[in-house]
Each structure stands twice: as C-alpha cells, then as structure tokens.
Scaffold this active site. Structure first.
Site, PDB file in Angstrom:
ATOM      1  N   LEU A  25      -0.183  -0.665   0.355  1.00 34.07           N
ATOM      2  CA  LEU A  25       0.003  -1.851  -0.912  1.00 34.07           C
ATOM      3  C   LEU A  25       1.095  -2.747   0.092  1.00 34.07           C
ATOM      4  CD1 LEU A  25       0.402   0.275  -3.746  1.00 34.07           C
ATOM      5  CD2 LEU A  25      -1.204  -1.162  -2.756  1.00 34.07           C
ATOM      6  N   CYS A  26       0.414  -3.570   0.495  1.00 40.20           N
ATOM      7  CA  CYS A  26       1.199  -5.091   0.793  1.00 40.20           C
ATOM      8  C   CYS A  26       0.092  -5.773   1.855  1.00 40.20           C
ATOM      9  CB  CYS A  26       2.686  -4.578   1.886  1.00 40.20           C
ATOM     10  SG  CYS A  26       1.553  -3.204   3.853  1.00 40.20           S
ATOM     11  N   GLY A  27      -0.280  -6.353   0.901  1.00 35.91           N
ATOM     12  CA  GLY A  27      -1.342  -7.056   1.319  1.00 35.91           C
ATOM     13  C   GLY A  27      -1.598  -7.065   3.051  1.00 35.91           C
TER      14      GLY A  27
END
Lengths: 289, 140
Positions: A87-89
């Site tokens: 969930l960090c691009g």
C-alpha cells in the site's frame, strides 16, 4: 423507500474505505516527518565516511586492501532494500523493475548474482525468481531501523567478497528526491572506486600513517563504510515508503470522494425518477376514474 | 595570524562540530594525539574519551566520544564518532576505571574537578557498562 438500496449500501461502503485511507494518509504523513528527520540526521556521517573512502582510493598504500582492488567479474552480490509493507503506490514495483533490468544485463554478460534482501516485499519477489541465488534476508525491521538489524547480511556479503565468491557488490534502494518523487537507484559499493576529491587533500604520491596497522585499520574503516551506506539506504527507503504511502493514500481518498459524488448523483436521479413515475401513475389513475 | 585546519566531527546521529581550529587533541588507539595544521595524512581508530578542539588561544571545545575513526589530511581533519556502542569497541576495564574515577570526582567537591565534566564521564562509563551487560546477556 426501496429505491436505490444497492446504491446506498455501496456509497456507505466507499465512505468506510475512504475513512480508512484518510487515516492511513495522516499516519503516513506524521511518520514521514519522523523518518525524514532521521534520514537527514544520519546523512553527515555517511557523507564524511564516503569522503574518507574517496581519499583512501587516491592514496598509494603499501597494503592493498582487497576492497580497493578491481578484479574480473564472474559473480556479483546485490543487496536489495525494500519496504516491509505494501500500500505504498509503485514504490516497490518500480524498484524491482529497475533491479530486473540490471539482472537481465548481468545475465547477458554471463554474470551470476547473489542476492540479499532487506524487507518482506523484496523477499517475496526474489524468492519467486529462478536463476538467482538468495544468500540472506532480513525483514520486519519496522520504522526505527538499527545497525544491528543489517550487520548480518552485510557480513554475508563481505565474507563472500573476501573469499572471492563475489567480485562486486551493489545495493539497490530508493532515493528520496522529495515527497512526490522517489527514484530507484543502483549503487556500486565494492570495489571502491576513486572519484573527484575536494581541496585540502594531499595530491601526488602519498600514503596514510596507519594506527594501529594498515590491515586492521582499513578492515575496520571499510566495514564501517559499507554498513553506513546500507544503513543510510535503509533509513532513506523508510522515508520513501512513508512518503509514497502518503501520496498513494491521498489519491485513494480523492478517488473515493469522486466515486461517492458520482454514485450520489445516480442515486438522486433514480429516486427522482421513481417519484416522478409514482406521481404520473397517480395522476393517470385519477384521470381514469 | 596562526594557521588553522578545517575540522569536522560527525556522529551517526548528527553533525557535532564543523569549523576551523588551531589544534585538535584526540584519543587515538596508540595514545593521545595532537594535530596541528599540515599534519601528515593519518588514519587511526579512536578510543573512548575526549576530543578537544582548540579554536583559538582562549577558546577550546571538548567532546566526548565513545570511539570512532580519525582521518587527517594536511588541511582537513575528520572525526567519525560512534555513539552506538558495539561490543567489540567496548573496553570494559577502561569503562570501570572511568566510572570509579568519575564517582570519586563527584564525591570530591573541593572544586578542583569540573563537576559537569565528571558527571558526563560517569554517564558515559555507566552507559558502556550497561551496553556490555546487555550484549553479554544476549549471548555475544
């Protein structure tokens, strides 16, 4: 009123998701500030030790440390620094893409690769790859990395280098350009290459006076150097992770907002249509009587 | 005008000192060294102890380091100080000694010893011993 029940529940669930992403965004923002401070605090040390190593590469020592000697490359060591959580691009996938390109290049040159991974994501990625030899991994380091966490895998790599198992050592990590931009970089650690040096340093043919003796001193210094660079990479990667997560979560919240707006419009239209239909039915019924 | 040399002292956590100095004293492994401008290139490990930077005849700054590396170039001196103490770097006897001495100095309030300095020494020695204990418990 039964109209648009599905749409209403959908709006509700998107609102819940939005709450989560917004919370994550705020958490990431505050963590980013901390990790960024830590990154900036450790920078001077890494910079200074880098300078000393550069001076050292320009000296003409009577004792040639193996870390300073170039040799034919048959196998390289690679340390990959990734994040523990997703969930960090595109942070990790960009890093792995860059790594894959580098791996393909080595493959073309018939160079084998030993990989050590830092972070759970890199382990997941590289354990699925064939052709590479995973020699060490460390994960779940958390937001406050300590030098002790990474000493193990550095030791594996340095021992490999000393025993001629690997001929070069690289580290792949994300560079923190600014909050919006993180750039994956591949950096060569060993053998140490001589770069430009600044003023105030001896020129010509010279050597250090070593205390206690050259081998011990250089062992100590070069190990510290590698440790500090990998540590710096880790701290920087942490800052990148939080920044990337913040940006990713912000855009997720924005997207959720847009989705809610559109769905609300659809819902309102459906409701209005139902009301209009009901009225026209009543009017038609009244006229028929 | 006296000659000066540029000094940088950094620890793993932050930059501690950066500027010009007339002379630097550091606890090198083979004994205390004093470094003037245009010193020959030198690389040495540092023992835990005091680094003193003499900026001018009247002004000098003391720093406590728990070990590190010293690099000397004719016009540039760099000290990499360790603050994270590691097992190999700890000399237990020295730490014990320092602790005893510092405690003694704290008791001795005659004014001959600088209270602040003694206090700092005591803290550092205790920290080292504590770290050593912890490391030993972990099985090093």
């Amino acid at each position: 009123m039964a109209v648009g029940k599905e749409i209403r529940t959908k709006i509700g669930s998107i609102k819940n998701t939005q709450k989560i992403t917004r919370a994550m965004e705020m958490v990431a923002a505050s963590k980013m500030r901390k990790t960024k401070d830590r990154m900036q605090a450790t920078r001077p040390y890494a910079k200074k030790i880098g300078q000393i190593i550069k001076h050292l590469a320009h000296a003409n020592p009577e004792y040639k440390h193996p870390f300073l000697v170039q040799r034919e490359v048959k196998r390289v060591g690679l340390i990959v620094i990734s994040s523990d959580r997703g969930l960090c691009g595109g942070l990790n996938s960009n890093l792995f893409r860059k790594t894959l390109l580098q791996l393909m290049q080595w493959d073309n040159e018939n160079v084998d690769v030993d990989v050590c991974t830092i972070g759970v994501k890199a382990l997941g990625f590289f354990s699925n790859l064939k052709k590479i030899n995973l020699t060490g991994q460390v994960g779940k380091i958390g937001d406050t990395p300590h030098l002790e966490d990474i000493v193990g895998i550095i030791k594996i790599m340095l021992d490999g280098y000393e025993q001629n198992k690997i001929d070069e050592l690289y580290v792949v990590s994300n560079e923190f350009v600014n909050t919006m931009t993180q750039r994956p970089t591949v950096e060569k650690l060993l053998p140490v290459v001589a770069g430009e040096i600044e003023n105030g340093v001896s020129s010509g043919h010279w050597d250090y006076i070593y205390e206690p003796d050259a081998k011990e001193m250089l062992d100590h210094l070069l190990t510290r150097y590698i440790e500090s660079i990998v540590y710096q990479g880790l701290v920087e990667n942490n800052a990148c992770e939080q920044a990337a997560r913040m940006v990713a979560m912000k855009s997720a919240s924005d997207n959720a907002g847009n989705l809610i707006k559109e769905l609300q419009l659809v819902y309102n239209k459906a409701r209005q249509a139902a009301i209009t239909q009901e009225i026209s039915e009543i009017v038609a019924g009244a006229a028929a009587v | 005008m006296t000659m000066t040399v540029h000094v940088d002292i950094v620890s793993a956590e932050k930059e501690i000192f950066s500027g010009l100095a007339e002379m630097i004293f550091a606890p090198a492994e083979l004994g205390e060294v004093g470094i003037s401008p245009r010193h020959a290139p030198l690389l040495s490990r540092l023992n835990p102890g005091e680094v003193r930077v003499k900026v001018s005849e009247k002004e000098s700054y003391p720093f406590f380091i728990s070990g590190g590396i010293l690099e000397v170039q004719p016009h540039l001196v760099t000290i990499l100080a360790d603050t994270a103490i590691r097992a190999k770097d700890i000399d237990e006897a020295a730490a014990m000694d320092a602790k005893a001495k510092a405690e003694e100095a704290l008791l001795d309030k005659s004014g001959a010893v600088d209270y602040e300095t003694a206090h700092a020494q005591l803290i550092q020695a205790i920290m080292q011993l504590r770290t050593l204990d912890r490391l030993r418990k972990r099985g090093e």
